[in-house]
Design a protein around this motif. Structure first.
Motif, PDB file in Angstrom:
ATOM      1  N   TYR A  29      -3.391 -16.362  11.574  1.00 18.15           N
ATOM      2  CA  TYR A  29      -3.278 -17.239  13.091  1.00 18.15           C
ATOM      3  C   TYR A  29      -4.707 -17.288  13.653  1.00 18.15           C
ATOM      4  CZ  TYR A  29       1.829 -16.613  12.093  1.00 18.15           C
ATOM      5  OH  TYR A  29       2.894 -16.604  11.723  1.00 18.15           O
ATOM      6  N   THR A  62       0.618 -21.928  14.990  1.00 18.38           N
ATOM      7  CA  THR A  62       0.627 -20.584  15.259  1.00 18.38           C
ATOM      8  C   THR A  62       1.603 -20.306  16.263  1.00 18.38           C
ATOM      9  OG1 THR A  62      -0.791 -21.241  17.201  1.00 18.38           O
ATOM     10  CG2 THR A  62      -2.089 -20.672  15.109  1.00 18.38           C
ATOM     11  N   PRO A  63       2.065 -19.063  16.420  1.00 17.72           N
ATOM     12  CA  PRO A  63       3.147 -18.629  17.363  1.00 17.72           C
ATOM     13  C   PRO A  63       2.371 -18.593  18.753  1.00 17.72           C
ATOM     14  CG  PRO A  63       2.511 -16.707  16.250  1.00 17.72           C
ATOM     15  CD  PRO A  63       1.491 -17.756  15.542  1.00 17.72           C
ATOM     16  N   ASP A  64       3.236 -18.700  19.769  1.00 20.27           N
ATOM     17  CA  ASP A  64       2.791 -18.621  21.295  1.00 20.27           C
ATOM     18  C   ASP A  64       1.593 -19.342  21.360  1.00 20.27           C
ATOM     19  OD1 ASP A  64       4.800 -16.660  21.751  1.00 20.27           O
ATOM     20  OD2 ASP A  64       3.255 -15.300  20.755  1.00 20.27           O
TER      21      ASP A  64
END
Length: 206
Positions: A29, A62-64
């Motif tokens: 990420y 990617t998360p968040d």
């Protein structure tokens, strides 16, 4: 993967991380974020749809990712139609709605949201005095912390260049550079990058 990232072999780092899977997810990420930022920093190519969409696609993996997508959209130097197209891809409100959201957040006293939505609006320069005044007021308090100041300055730094260089923004631009140099030096000390601290303080003083 750490060696690949440090060596700026970001495409290879992402490929290796994808193969390794969950165990390498944080590094993957991070490499994706750096690769998206690399696309954003190509001054002659970034306005092209290909680089713009590539940066967005990488961040969407990617998360968040909302704040990263906000920075991408705030930094993109296109016309209103192109910017709105990018907003849609990044699942963010259109430019016109962002102005209303900024004014609502300002009325509610939410500084970070005000800055965020002004940067995404057609008048991003309105975010400068609000953010700078917040930082100056906050650092006048004896028990201020870096964690409160840094996110605001980091977000402000993604204002589009053509807005930042306007003669009406000269004072705000200079103050932003001074504050970024000072906070950047403190951040470098925290992260143990001592070698660049004197240069940052000299830059801030000058």
């Amino acid at each position: 993967m750490a060696y690949l990232i440090r060596g700026n072999e970001l495409e290879l780092a992402v490929s290796v991380g994808t193969v390794l899977g969950e165990s390498a997810a944080p590094a993957t990420y991070y490499a994706l974020e750096l690769l998206a930022r690399k696309c954003m920093m190509i001054p002659m190519c970034f306005p092209s749809v290909g680089y713009r969409n590539l940066a967005a696609d990488l961040l969407l993996m990617t998360p968040d990712n909302e704040l990263h997508l906000v920075k991408l959209c705030a930094f993109y130097p296109g016309c209103i139609e192109e910017i709105n197209d990018l907003h849609k891809k990044c699942k963010l409100p259109p430019v016109e709605e962002c102005m209303q959201l900024a004014e609502m957040a300002h009325a509610d006293g939410n500084v970070f949201e005000t800055i965020k939505y002004y940067l995404l609006s057609k008048e991003p320069e309105k975010a400068l005095p609000i953010g700078i005044d917040f930082v100056k007021e906050y650092i006048s308090i004896s028990n201020w912390t870096l964690d409160t100041i840094y996110p605001v300055l980091d977000l402000l730094s993604y204002i589009r260049t053509e807005k930042l260089v306007l003669h009406t923004c000269t004072e705000a631009r200079n103050e932003l550079l001074i504050l970024c140099g000072y906070i950047g030096a403190l951040l470098a000390i925290r992260r143990q990058y001592q070698s660049i601290v004197p240069a940052l303080y000299e830059y801030t003083c000058s």
